[in-house]
Design a protein around this motif. Structure first.
Motif, PDB file in Angstrom:
ATOM      1  N   UNK A 315      24.075  39.524 -76.050  1.00 27.73           N
ATOM      2  CA  UNK A 315      24.558  39.624 -77.428  1.00 27.73           C
ATOM      3  C   UNK A 315      23.661  38.854 -78.393  1.00 27.73           C
ATOM      4  N   UNK A 316      22.351  39.053 -78.226  1.00 27.03           N
ATOM      5  CA  UNK A 316      21.370  38.430 -79.102  1.00 27.03           C
ATOM      6  C   UNK A 316      20.723  39.519 -79.970  1.00 27.03           C
ATOM      7  N   UNK A 317      20.834  39.427 -81.278  1.00 24.57           N
ATOM      8  CA  UNK A 317      20.189  40.414 -82.148  1.00 24.57           C
ATOM      9  C   UNK A 317      18.686  40.464 -81.888  1.00 24.57           C
ATOM     10  N   UNK A 318      18.132  41.666 -81.914  1.00 29.34           N
ATOM     11  CA  UNK A 318      16.701  41.809 -81.639  1.00 29.34           C
ATOM     12  C   UNK A 318      16.144  43.009 -82.388  1.00 29.34           C
ATOM     13  N   UNK A 319      14.830  43.084 -82.399  1.00 28.87           N
ATOM     14  CA  UNK A 319      14.152  44.280 -82.881  1.00 28.87           C
ATOM     15  C   UNK A 319      13.021  44.617 -81.911  1.00 28.87           C
ATOM     16  N   UNK A 320      12.703  45.904 -81.826  1.00 27.58           N
ATOM     17  CA  UNK A 320      11.623  46.389 -80.967  1.00 27.58           C
ATOM     18  C   UNK A 320      10.502  46.901 -81.849  1.00 27.58           C
ATOM     19  N   UNK A 321       9.294  46.424 -81.574  1.00 28.31           N
ATOM     20  CA  UNK A 321       8.122  46.835 -82.335  1.00 28.31           C
ATOM     21  C   UNK A 321       7.224  47.731 -81.484  1.00 28.31           C
ATOM     22  N   UNK A 322       6.728  48.810 -82.065  1.00 28.68           N
ATOM     23  CA  UNK A 322       5.664  49.598 -81.457  1.00 28.68           C
ATOM     24  C   UNK A 322       4.371  48.995 -81.964  1.00 28.68           C
ATOM     25  N   UNK A 323       3.592  48.411 -81.044  1.00 26.11           N
ATOM     26  CA  UNK A 323       2.426  47.641 -81.444  1.00 26.11           C
ATOM     27  C   UNK A 323       1.276  48.549 -81.868  1.00 26.11           C
ATOM     28  N   UNK A 324       0.569  48.118 -82.919  1.00 22.94           N
ATOM     29  CA  UNK A 324      -0.568  48.886 -83.414  1.00 22.94           C
ATOM     30  C   UNK A 324      -1.773  48.680 -82.504  1.00 22.94           C
ATOM     31  N   UNK A 325      -2.804  49.466 -82.722  1.00 24.34           N
ATOM     32  CA  UNK A 325      -3.982  49.450 -81.845  1.00 24.34           C
ATOM     33  C   UNK A 325      -4.636  48.077 -81.764  1.00 24.34           C
ATOM     34  N   UNK A 326      -4.705  47.376 -82.885  1.00 27.49           N
ATOM     35  CA  UNK A 326      -5.396  46.098 -82.902  1.00 27.49           C
ATOM     36  C   UNK A 326      -4.564  44.930 -82.443  1.00 27.49           C
ATOM     37  N   UNK A 327      -3.279  45.158 -82.158  1.00 27.78           N
ATOM     38  CA  UNK A 327      -2.382  44.063 -81.775  1.00 27.78           C
ATOM     39  C   UNK A 327      -1.729  44.322 -80.421  1.00 27.78           C
ATOM     40  N   UNK A 328      -2.310  45.258 -79.647  1.00 25.50           N
ATOM     41  CA  UNK A 328      -1.662  45.639 -78.397  1.00 25.50           C
ATOM     42  C   UNK A 328      -2.365  45.122 -77.147  1.00 25.50           C
TER      43      UNK A 328
END
Length: 422
Positions: A315-328
């Motif tokens: 029960x911890x709020x979160x977000x999911x990011x799709x990482x860009x080419x330069x940050x993956x």
């Protein structure tokens, strides 16, 4: 490592992939192709000389059987010269292959077409959000809570080892153990086989998963023995099947492992390293998948969904990011980062990365499988954190704190903690 044939047939794609990942030496693609051309030329020469040698060897036998010793001796001399030339070319081939491989190690994986092009964290895309981040002004950061309760001792950790090596004391040590058990139990119930992995690896293992040549500066080394302290269980677990050929019906294979992890984290300063935000030693439960190439895209999505489910159960709020080419990263073809909300700091903290490497790691490790036609092909590898503990602990302390000064135990952890409050 990318397949040289793939590079040869997709020069522009590989170069653009390097540029999109922020790599500045895309000319290495031309260098590796030039070296490969030299290598293939030597292979052709060797094949021709070996064929000639085999032909002459048969002729010698025939001539000797016919009593034509003088003609046979002439061919024997030619065969001897042939063998010397073959030996020289074989040595040259070995050198060229080593030089070509050294160049191949410098070429990163090609980003999947679904990955956003960008070079900073601002270019990452928010893929999903869950829960309602708390904004209450009275919420304290975890380092204040831990200091007041004497749960985490950063000063004594610095005395004994150095900054970034804290002691967890009493109930906080128990919370660590509870989280590890919870994460492992969940993984096993979801089809992962638990293994206990070595905490140190050799150079071949570090190279196999792409830690070298790329992240040497982030790893702690044991020079006397030529070992590296693992930065993540990904390294030993993914190397578990190195240099093996798996049967196709063995796939997919899922493993989970708990290990401590060590990272130098050079160049980190300010609020990013306060408290548990960034440590040199931390605990993590890792998830590793070995899958058929046709399923790796969907396997990444189920891996992400599983990691997200752990945060939802806590029960911890979160977000999911799709990482860009330069940050993956250098080795990934696609990556998601999961960030948990830290209400005491009013910011997001990364707690998991879920990555698809395609055949990139498998080619380095020569990890293959036999397809339905009996031909060997490269396995696809994936991994994800399920989950990393320090920032989960930080978020729990901040999210479940009460104005009375207690910290409520998340419901799913109560069986492991044996109490309702910390």
């Amino acid at each position: 490592m990318l397949d040289i044939t793939f590079i040869r047939e997709n020069i522009a794609l590989v170069k653009q992939g390097m540029i999109n990942k922020g790599e500045k030496n895309s000319e290495v693609v031309d260098l590796v192709l030039q070296k490969d051309e030299e290598w293939r030329s030597v292979v052709t020469q060797l094949d021709r000389l070996r064929a000639e040698g085999n032909k002459k060897a048969k002729q010698i036998g025939v001539l000797m059987g016919q009593g034509k010793k003088e003609e046979a001796q002439k061919l024997i001399k030619e065969t001897g010269d042939n063998k010397e030339e073959v030996k020289e070319l074989e040595a040259k081939l070995t050198t060229l292959q080593a030089e070509r491989d050294d160049l191949l190690y410098q070429i990163p994986n090609v980003p999947d077409e679904s990955v956003p092009v960008g070079h900073t964290e601002d270019d990452n895309q928010v893929f999903k959000t869950w829960g309602k981040p708390a904004k209450d002004e009275w919420l304290q950061p975890h380092w204040d809570i831990a200091a007041e309760k004497k749960w985490i001792d950063f000063d004594r950790g610095s005395k004994v080892t150095g900054a970034g090596f804290p002691f967890y004391v009493g109930q906080m040590a128990r919370l660590q153990r509870a989280l590890i058990n919870f994460f492992l139990n969940e993984a096993v119930e979801n089809g992962f086989t638990e293994i206990q992995a070595p905490y140190f690896v050799n150079e071949d293992s570090a190279r196999g998963t792409g830690q070298i040549p790329d992240k040497e500066d982030m790893m702690y080394t044991i020079p006397r023995d030529g070992f590296f302290a693992i930065p993540t269980a990904e390294v030993p677990v993914t190397n578990f099947h190195r240099d093996e050929i798996l049967a196709m019906d063995e796939l997919p294979i899922y493993y989970t492992a708990y290990t401590p992890c060590w990272r130098r984290e050079a160049g980190s300063y300010g609020k990013d390293v306060r408290g548990l935000n960034r440590l040199h030693q931390f605990d993590k439960v890792e998830l590793v998948k070995f899958v058929h190439p046709d399923t790796s895209d969907s396997e990444l999505e189920t891996l992400r969904e599983y990691a997200e489910s752990l945060l939802e159960k806590l029960n911890l709020p979160y977000r999911t990011l799709l990482m860009c080419t330069g940050d993956m990263g250098f080795t990934q073809t696609k990556k998601y980062d999961l960030e948990v909300w830290s209400p005491g700091q009013q910011r997001w903290l990364e707690v998991s990365s879920c990555s698809n490497f395609g055949s990139f790691q498998a080619r380095r490790m020569q990890l293959r499988y036999k397809n339905e036609k009996g031909k060997t092909e490269m396995v696809h590898t994936l991994n994800g954190s399920g989950l990393a503990l320090p920032r989960i602990v930080a978020s729990i302390l901040e999210t479940y704190q009460t104005e009375a000064g207690d910290v409520i135990v998340p419901e799913v952890l109560k069986p492991f903690m044996g109490s309702d409050k910390i």
